[in-house]
Design a protein around this motif. Sequence first.
Motif, PDB file in Angstrom:
ATOM      1  N   LYS A   1     -11.979 -21.420  20.194  1.00  0.00           N
ATOM      2  CA  LYS A   1     -13.203 -20.948  19.542  1.00  0.00           C
ATOM      3  C   LYS A   1     -13.360 -21.667  18.217  1.00  0.00           C
ATOM      4  O   LYS A   1     -12.440 -21.702  17.397  1.00  0.00           O
ATOM      5  CB  LYS A   1     -13.138 -19.427  19.333  1.00  0.00           C
ATOM      6  CG  LYS A   1     -14.447 -18.821  18.840  1.00  0.00           C
ATOM      7  CD  LYS A   1     -14.383 -17.303  18.824  1.00  0.00           C
ATOM      8  CE  LYS A   1     -15.732 -16.715  18.398  1.00  0.00           C
ATOM      9  NZ  LYS A   1     -15.720 -15.238  18.399  1.00  0.00           N
TER      10      LYS A   1
ATOM     11  N   GLU B   1     -12.944 -13.284  20.574  1.00  0.00           N
ATOM     12  CA  GLU B   1     -12.077 -13.486  19.413  1.00  0.00           C
ATOM     13  C   GLU B   1     -10.683 -13.955  19.806  1.00  0.00           C
ATOM     14  O   GLU B   1     -10.087 -14.787  19.115  1.00  0.00           O
ATOM     15  CB  GLU B   1     -11.994 -12.197  18.581  1.00  0.00           C
ATOM     16  CG  GLU B   1     -13.270 -11.884  17.818  1.00  0.00           C
ATOM     17  CD  GLU B   1     -13.112 -10.665  16.922  1.00  0.00           C
ATOM     18  OE1 GLU B   1     -11.998 -10.092  16.896  1.00  0.00           O
ATOM     19  OE2 GLU B   1     -14.090 -10.280  16.261  1.00  0.00           O
TER      20      GLU B   1
ATOM     21  N   THR C   1     -19.580 -22.154  20.834  1.00  0.00           N
ATOM     22  CA  THR C   1     -18.376 -22.072  20.014  1.00  0.00           C
ATOM     23  C   THR C   1     -17.121 -22.574  20.718  1.00  0.00           C
ATOM     24  O   THR C   1     -16.221 -23.105  20.075  1.00  0.00           O
ATOM     25  CB  THR C   1     -18.161 -20.625  19.530  1.00  0.00           C
ATOM     26  OG1 THR C   1     -16.966 -20.549  18.771  1.00  0.00           O
ATOM     27  CG2 THR C   1     -18.065 -19.659  20.699  1.00  0.00           C
TER      28      THR C   1
ATOM     29  N   THR D   1     -17.463  -8.487  23.846  1.00  0.00           N
ATOM     30  CA  THR D   1     -18.892  -8.570  23.561  1.00  0.00           C
ATOM     31  C   THR D   1     -19.720  -8.615  24.837  1.00  0.00           C
ATOM     32  O   THR D   1     -20.826  -8.076  24.886  1.00  0.00           O
ATOM     33  CB  THR D   1     -19.195  -9.809  22.697  1.00  0.00           C
ATOM     34  OG1 THR D   1     -18.507  -9.682  21.448  1.00  0.00           O
ATOM     35  CG2 THR D   1     -20.683  -9.950  22.419  1.00  0.00           C
TER      36      THR D   1
ATOM     37  N   ASN E   1     -16.506 -21.542  16.231  1.00  0.00           N
ATOM     38  CA  ASN E   1     -17.531 -20.975  15.350  1.00  0.00           C
ATOM     39  C   ASN E   1     -17.594 -19.476  15.588  1.00  0.00           C
ATOM     40  O   ASN E   1     -17.510 -19.023  16.730  1.00  0.00           O
ATOM     41  CB  ASN E   1     -18.892 -21.625  15.622  1.00  0.00           C
ATOM     42  CG  ASN E   1     -19.957 -21.203  14.614  1.00  0.00           C
ATOM     43  OD1 ASN E   1     -20.439 -20.077  14.643  1.00  0.00           O
ATOM     44  ND2 ASN E   1     -20.310 -22.106  13.732  1.00  0.00           N
ATOM     45  N   ALA E   2     -17.745 -18.712  14.505  1.00  0.00           N
ATOM     46  CA  ALA E   2     -17.702 -17.256  14.624  1.00  0.00           C
ATOM     47  C   ALA E   2     -18.941 -16.666  15.285  1.00  0.00           C
ATOM     48  O   ALA E   2     -18.890 -15.551  15.804  1.00  0.00           O
ATOM     49  CB  ALA E   2     -17.520 -16.620  13.243  1.00  0.00           C
ATOM     50  N   ASN E   3     -20.064 -17.400  15.280  1.00  0.00           N
ATOM     51  CA  ASN E   3     -21.321 -16.810  15.714  1.00  0.00           C
ATOM     52  C   ASN E   3     -22.093 -17.608  16.763  1.00  0.00           C
ATOM     53  O   ASN E   3     -22.809 -17.029  17.571  1.00  0.00           O
ATOM     54  CB  ASN E   3     -22.237 -16.603  14.502  1.00  0.00           C
ATOM     55  CG  ASN E   3     -21.547 -15.900  13.356  1.00  0.00           C
ATOM     56  OD1 ASN E   3     -21.245 -16.517  12.343  1.00  0.00           O
ATOM     57  ND2 ASN E   3     -21.240 -14.627  13.522  1.00  0.00           N
TER      58      ASN E   3
ATOM     59  N   ASP F   1     -30.025  -7.037  17.405  1.00  0.00           N
ATOM     60  CA  ASP F   1     -28.776  -6.989  16.636  1.00  0.00           C
ATOM     61  C   ASP F   1     -27.643  -7.585  17.455  1.00  0.00           C
ATOM     62  O   ASP F   1     -27.240  -7.034  18.468  1.00  0.00           O
ATOM     63  CB  ASP F   1     -28.446  -5.533  16.273  1.00  0.00           C
ATOM     64  CG  ASP F   1     -27.300  -5.431  15.274  1.00  0.00           C
ATOM     65  OD1 ASP F   1     -26.627  -6.450  15.043  1.00  0.00           O
ATOM     66  OD2 ASP F   1     -27.086  -4.327  14.744  1.00  0.00           O
ATOM     67  N   SER F   2     -27.132  -8.724  17.019  1.00  0.00           N
ATOM     68  CA  SER F   2     -26.037  -9.377  17.738  1.00  0.00           C
ATOM     69  C   SER F   2     -24.751  -9.411  16.914  1.00  0.00           C
ATOM     70  O   SER F   2     -23.825 -10.153  17.235  1.00  0.00           O
ATOM     71  CB  SER F   2     -26.439 -10.803  18.125  1.00  0.00           C
ATOM     72  OG  SER F   2     -26.729 -11.562  16.970  1.00  0.00           O
ATOM     73  N   THR F   3     -24.704  -8.612  15.841  1.00  0.00           N
ATOM     74  CA  THR F   3     -23.496  -8.574  15.016  1.00  0.00           C
ATOM     75  C   THR F   3     -22.919  -7.169  14.897  1.00  0.00           C
ATOM     76  O   THR F   3     -21.698  -6.995  14.932  1.00  0.00           O
ATOM     77  CB  THR F   3     -23.775  -9.129  13.597  1.00  0.00           C
ATOM     78  OG1 THR F   3     -24.873  -8.406  13.014  1.00  0.00           O
ATOM     79  CG2 THR F   3     -24.126 -10.615  13.663  1.00  0.00           C
TER      80      THR F   3
ATOM     81  N   MET G   1     -21.191 -14.354  23.462  1.00  0.00           N
ATOM     82  CA  MET G   1     -21.318 -14.291  22.008  1.00  0.00           C
ATOM     83  C   MET G   1     -22.346 -13.262  21.566  1.00  0.00           C
ATOM     84  O   MET G   1     -22.440 -12.935  20.394  1.00  0.00           O
ATOM     85  CB  MET G   1     -21.691 -15.676  21.460  1.00  0.00           C
ATOM     86  CG  MET G   1     -20.570 -16.701  21.560  1.00  0.00           C
ATOM     87  SD  MET G   1     -19.075 -16.211  20.669  1.00  0.00           S
ATOM     88  CE  MET G   1     -19.686 -16.288  18.970  1.00  0.00           C
ATOM     89  N   ARG G   2     -23.127 -12.754  22.514  1.00  0.00           N
ATOM     90  CA  ARG G   2     -24.116 -11.725  22.194  1.00  0.00           C
ATOM     91  C   ARG G   2     -23.894 -10.529  23.100  1.00  0.00           C
ATOM     92  O   ARG G   2     -23.567 -10.697  24.276  1.00  0.00           O
ATOM     93  CB  ARG G   2     -25.534 -12.276  22.369  1.00  0.00           C
ATOM     94  CG  ARG G   2     -25.877 -13.348  21.347  1.00  0.00           C
ATOM     95  CD  ARG G   2     -27.190 -14.024  21.655  1.00  0.00           C
ATOM     96  NE  ARG G   2     -27.505 -15.048  20.658  1.00  0.00           N
ATOM     97  CZ  ARG G   2     -28.422 -15.985  20.810  1.00  0.00           C
ATOM     98  NH1 ARG G   2     -29.129 -16.041  21.936  1.00  0.00           N
ATOM     99  NH2 ARG G   2     -28.646 -16.875  19.862  1.00  0.00           N
TER     100      ARG G   2
END
Length: 363
Positions: A219, A147, A227, A64, A221-223, A74-76, A172-173
């Motif tokens: 890790k 991940e 995290t 990422t 938290n997923a977002n 958009d961060s996903t 994370m972004r």
Amino acid sequence: MLVNVSLAVAVAASLLGSAAAAPLVAVKQLVERKVNASPDFNITFSSSHTDGLPRTLIMATGGTIAGSSASATDSTNYRAGSIGVAALVDAVPQLLNVSNIDGMQVSNVDSGSITDDIVLLISKLANKALCGSDPEYDAVVVTHGTETLEETAYTLDATLMCDKTVVVVGAMRPATAISADGPSNLLEAVTTAVSPASHGRGVLVVLNDRICQALYCAKTNANALDTFKAYEQGFVGGPLSTKPFFYYPPSQPTFKTVYDLSNVTSLPRVDVLYSHQMATFDGVNASVANGAKGFIGAGTGAGGISPWAKQNLAYVMSQGIPVVASTKINNGVVAPDEDPAAGSYISSALLNPVKSRRLLQSL
């Protein structure tokens, strides 16, 4: 050799714009190398040399932190591994105030696509860079997708043969996000890596203004940006104005063991089995037929495995294939089984399933 002992003992335009603040001093620009500086490293970009500054090797793997999206909000939905190591460094000119930088592109993929061969290569390169009789570098920083970041970081921690500093960093972004966290994370990672105060602490994970030891960090938290944490042990420090501030003197876990992979050409296949009610693990024999040399049971609670699954695991253990009992909860201790009739599971101690897998591969 795999041994049956307790592991407790064995053990981008938006990016450029977001980081384009004026540096503290005049900054040397990156230049493309026509010839590699060393046959051991595939250096593709390097900063001009500044006397008096340490030398850092950045090994970029994608993720990422090097991702891009069509929208700055958009961060996903983005493509990981879109930006190379040169762009990552060039986007943070302040880096060159704290270290001379060499960069190499080990891979450029999302971290779910990181292979054992890539991790083994990173380990060998880190040891060559830092641990030889005449090391070429003062520190190593690995940029990585989040991940599976904890798996690579833990492997490096378990295989680095000296007390020099390796920092694993991600984001994370994506780089194109309006609030991308990659540039500040990278600056803090390099600054932490070259600090003498970081020596003797093992491999470190630096994200979100926190410094975490790789052996404990996971890790959570997923977002969320915050995290990566070590719930039980806590953080060892945090960057203040990018400079590392440590809470404690350098220390290592009492049970930590480092493994030499210098003569290892490939890591054995070890599969993780996720436990649940009425889990059977019927596929273990097929896994063995396809080359599995060991298994990690991501058990319930403190390593619990259903009686149906135990039958299949007992069969593979009778063939001399090691099985580690861990916990899918990711926190807490799986103690050695004191009942000999229960089978010869290896205890994961406080390692979660993915770290248990990496350690079993390294034994």
